[in-house]
Design a protein around this motif. Structure first.
Motif, PDB file in Angstrom:
ATOM      1  N   THR A 101     -44.432  39.578 -95.766  1.00 17.37           N
ATOM      2  CA  THR A 101     -45.638  39.595 -94.933  1.00 17.37           C
ATOM      3  C   THR A 101     -45.692  38.369 -94.030  1.00 17.37           C
ATOM      4  OG1 THR A 101     -46.789  40.810 -96.668  1.00 17.37           O
ATOM      5  CG2 THR A 101     -48.152  39.773 -94.987  1.00 17.37           C
ATOM      6  N   LEU A 102     -45.383  37.203 -94.603  1.00 11.83           N
ATOM      7  CA  LEU A 102     -45.382  35.976 -93.794  1.00 11.83           C
ATOM      8  C   LEU A 102     -44.303  36.005 -92.715  1.00 11.83           C
ATOM      9  CD1 LEU A 102     -46.037  33.284 -96.548  1.00 11.83           C
ATOM     10  CD2 LEU A 102     -47.621  34.115 -94.795  1.00 11.83           C
ATOM     11  N   VAL A 103     -43.116  36.500 -93.060  1.00  9.26           N
ATOM     12  CA  VAL A 103     -42.035  36.596 -92.065  1.00  9.26           C
ATOM     13  C   VAL A 103     -42.430  37.580 -90.972  1.00  9.26           C
ATOM     14  CG1 VAL A 103     -39.662  37.419 -91.725  1.00  9.26           C
ATOM     15  CG2 VAL A 103     -40.190  35.893 -93.621  1.00  9.26           C
ATOM     16  N   GLY A 104     -43.028  38.708 -91.381  1.00 12.62           N
ATOM     17  CA  GLY A 104     -43.482  39.684 -90.381  1.00 12.62           C
ATOM     18  C   GLY A 104     -44.547  39.099 -89.473  1.00 12.62           C
ATOM     19  N   ALA A 105     -45.467  38.295 -90.052  1.00  7.58           N
ATOM     20  CA  ALA A 105     -46.515  37.668 -89.242  1.00  7.58           C
ATOM     21  C   ALA A 105     -45.916  36.658 -88.268  1.00  7.58           C
ATOM     22  CB  ALA A 105     -47.541  37.000 -90.149  1.00  7.58           C
ATOM     23  N   LEU A 106     -44.925  35.878 -88.729  1.00  9.32           N
ATOM     24  CA  LEU A 106     -44.269  34.920 -87.830  1.00  9.32           C
ATOM     25  C   LEU A 106     -43.564  35.616 -86.676  1.00  9.32           C
ATOM     26  CD1 LEU A 106     -42.821  32.296 -90.320  1.00  9.32           C
ATOM     27  CD2 LEU A 106     -44.640  31.973 -88.654  1.00  9.32           C
ATOM     28  N   PHE A 107     -42.836  36.710 -87.002  1.00 12.91           N
ATOM     29  CA  PHE A 107     -42.166  37.463 -85.938  1.00 12.91           C
ATOM     30  C   PHE A 107     -43.179  38.098 -84.989  1.00 12.91           C
ATOM     31  CE2 PHE A 107     -38.107  38.145 -88.573  1.00 12.91           C
ATOM     32  CZ  PHE A 107     -37.464  37.107 -87.924  1.00 12.91           C
ATOM     33  N   ALA A 108     -44.299  38.586 -85.531  1.00  7.13           N
ATOM     34  CA  ALA A 108     -45.322  39.209 -84.690  1.00  7.13           C
ATOM     35  C   ALA A 108     -45.936  38.187 -83.747  1.00  7.13           C
ATOM     36  CB  ALA A 108     -46.407  39.839 -85.575  1.00  7.13           C
ATOM     37  N   LEU A 109     -46.201  36.964 -84.266  1.00  5.65           N
ATOM     38  CA  LEU A 109     -46.787  35.924 -83.421  1.00  5.65           C
ATOM     39  C   LEU A 109     -45.798  35.400 -82.385  1.00  5.65           C
ATOM     40  CD1 LEU A 109     -48.843  33.911 -86.068  1.00  5.65           C
ATOM     41  CD2 LEU A 109     -49.723  35.392 -84.242  1.00  5.65           C
ATOM     42  N   SER A 110     -44.535  35.249 -82.787  1.00  5.56           N
ATOM     43  CA  SER A 110     -43.563  34.651 -81.861  1.00  5.56           C
ATOM     44  C   SER A 110     -43.074  35.642 -80.813  1.00  5.56           C
ATOM     45  CB  SER A 110     -42.368  34.086 -82.630  1.00  5.56           C
ATOM     46  OG  SER A 110     -41.675  35.127 -83.282  1.00  5.56           O
ATOM     47  N   SER A 111     -42.902  36.912 -81.192  1.00  2.00           N
ATOM     48  CA  SER A 111     -42.346  37.864 -80.234  1.00  2.00           C
ATOM     49  C   SER A 111     -43.418  38.716 -79.551  1.00  2.00           C
ATOM     50  CB  SER A 111     -41.346  38.792 -80.934  1.00  2.00           C
ATOM     51  OG  SER A 111     -42.022  39.662 -81.820  1.00  2.00           O
ATOM     52  N   GLY A 112     -44.555  38.872 -80.218  1.00  2.00           N
ATOM     53  CA  GLY A 112     -45.596  39.725 -79.645  1.00  2.00           C
ATOM     54  C   GLY A 112     -45.289  41.205 -79.790  1.00  2.00           C
ATOM     55  N   SER A 113     -44.265  41.539 -80.577  1.00  2.00           N
ATOM     56  CA  SER A 113     -43.869  42.932 -80.761  1.00  2.00           C
ATOM     57  C   SER A 113     -44.914  43.673 -81.600  1.00  2.00           C
ATOM     58  CB  SER A 113     -42.505  43.001 -81.447  1.00  2.00           C
ATOM     59  OG  SER A 113     -42.211  44.322 -81.809  1.00  2.00           O
ATOM     60  N   GLU A 114     -45.262  44.861 -81.140  1.00  2.00           N
ATOM     61  CA  GLU A 114     -46.246  45.668 -81.847  1.00  2.00           C
ATOM     62  C   GLU A 114     -45.709  46.171 -83.186  1.00  2.00           C
ATOM     63  OE1 GLU A 114     -48.644  49.756 -81.065  1.00  2.00           O
ATOM     64  OE2 GLU A 114     -48.378  48.426 -79.339  1.00  2.00           O
ATOM     65  N   LEU A 115     -44.404  46.361 -83.289  1.00  2.00           N
ATOM     66  CA  LEU A 115     -43.797  46.815 -84.539  1.00  2.00           C
ATOM     67  C   LEU A 115     -44.014  45.782 -85.641  1.00  2.00           C
ATOM     68  CD1 LEU A 115     -41.970  48.770 -86.147  1.00  2.00           C
ATOM     69  CD2 LEU A 115     -40.048  47.377 -85.359  1.00  2.00           C
ATOM     70  N   TYR A 116     -43.792  44.514 -85.353  1.00  2.00           N
ATOM     71  CA  TYR A 116     -43.988  43.466 -86.360  1.00  2.00           C
ATOM     72  C   TYR A 116     -45.456  43.335 -86.759  1.00  2.00           C
ATOM     73  CZ  TYR A 116     -39.184  41.971 -85.663  1.00  2.00           C
ATOM     74  OH  TYR A 116     -37.824  41.923 -85.602  1.00  2.00           O
ATOM     75  N   VAL A 117     -46.349  43.531 -85.815  1.00  2.00           N
ATOM     76  CA  VAL A 117     -47.779  43.479 -86.124  1.00  2.00           C
ATOM     77  C   VAL A 117     -48.151  44.613 -87.078  1.00  2.00           C
ATOM     78  CG1 VAL A 117     -50.098  43.718 -85.134  1.00  2.00           C
ATOM     79  CG2 VAL A 117     -48.384  42.321 -83.966  1.00  2.00           C
ATOM     80  N   ARG A 118     -47.646  45.812 -86.813  1.00  2.00           N
ATOM     81  CA  ARG A 118     -47.959  46.964 -87.675  1.00  2.00           C
ATOM     82  C   ARG A 118     -47.355  46.801 -89.075  1.00  2.00           C
ATOM     83  NH1 ARG A 118     -48.238  52.433 -84.128  1.00  2.00           N
ATOM     84  NH2 ARG A 118     -49.534  51.571 -82.490  1.00  2.00           N
ATOM     85  N   VAL A 119     -46.134  46.294 -89.138  1.00  2.00           N
ATOM     86  CA  VAL A 119     -45.504  46.067 -90.446  1.00  2.00           C
ATOM     87  C   VAL A 119     -46.285  45.011 -91.226  1.00  2.00           C
ATOM     88  CG1 VAL A 119     -43.444  45.136 -91.577  1.00  2.00           C
ATOM     89  CG2 VAL A 119     -43.204  46.843 -89.775  1.00  2.00           C
ATOM     90  N   THR A 120     -46.728  43.965 -90.568  1.00  2.00           N
ATOM     91  CA  THR A 120     -47.514  42.921 -91.234  1.00  2.00           C
ATOM     92  C   THR A 120     -48.829  43.489 -91.761  1.00  2.00           C
ATOM     93  OG1 THR A 120     -46.533  41.242 -89.807  1.00  2.00           O
ATOM     94  CG2 THR A 120     -48.579  40.659 -90.943  1.00  2.00           C
ATOM     95  N   TYR A 121     -49.516  44.284 -90.933  1.00  2.00           N
ATOM     96  CA  TYR A 121     -50.758  44.902 -91.393  1.00  2.00           C
ATOM     97  C   TYR A 121     -50.512  45.857 -92.570  1.00  2.00           C
ATOM     98  CZ  TYR A 121     -53.676  43.055 -87.655  1.00  2.00           C
ATOM     99  OH  TYR A 121     -54.382  42.231 -86.823  1.00  2.00           O
TER     100      TYR A 121
END
Length: 182
Positions: free
Chosen positions: A13-33
């Motif tokens: 979850t933390l890795v997904g959140a970091l990738f979502a914040l750094s890349s802005g990719s919607e896929l990482y945001v959805r996986v984190t949620y």
């Protein structure tokens, strides 16, 4: 609680959140949620999983002799609106042969009954109960335990042997006849 599984899920979850914040990719945001939803839902499910449970343990008798088989009946009631997908029931006892644990599932507002046969292979006074219940979430991330039910005792007496060559004196036989015991 499986700390390794939860730790891995939190790390993902933390890795997904970091990738979502750094890349802005919607896929990482959805996986984190999704991972946050699984963690929170599993934790909440486990907290609610033991609410509304009750156990009734009925013994057919409180005494037996060595060699007897005593039939017992255990009923678990779910008076809650939450289904129990995984419920482990273990009857604590100090019998020489322990009562095997039982794993079941219960729908909301349902009950489950099963019979247990105890073989009395040693004399003594044995404690049966209370009942240990263990529940968990559907993903197996968290576990919660509770102790329910009463305790009762089963007394196992030595096996009796007929005394064929033993005769009572006549005055004792007469007394037994008067009492209606022969």
């Amino acid at each position: 609680m499986s700390t390794v599984r939860v730790g891995v899920l939190v790390a993902l979850t933390l890795v997904g959140a970091l990738f979502a914040l750094s890349s802005g990719s919607e896929l990482y945001v959805r996986v984190t949620y999704l991972l946050l939803l699984v963690l929170a839902g599993s934790w909440l499910w486990t907290r609610l999983s033991l609410q509304g449970l009750d156990v009734d343990y009925e013994g057919s008798r409180t005494y037996a002799t060595v060699g007897d088989r005593v039939n017992e009946q255990m009923t678990v009631y779910n008076d809650s609106w939450v289904a129990k997908f995984w419920l482990e029931i273990e009857q604590t006892t100090d019998l020489p042969t322990p009562i095997p644990p039982h794993v079941t599932q219960l729908a909301p507002n349902a009950e489950r009954t099963w019979r247990v046969q105890i073989v009395c292979d040693r004399r003594g006074r044995f404690r049966i109960g209370p009942t240990h219940l263990t529940c968990g979430d559907p993903f197996g991330l968290f576990r919660k335990e509770a102790v329910l039910g009463d305790r009762y005792h089963l007394t196992v007496y030595p096996q009796t042997v007929p005394l064929t060559r033993f005769e009572l004196p006549p005055e004792h036989r007469q007394r037994l006849l008067e009492m209606g015991l022969t």
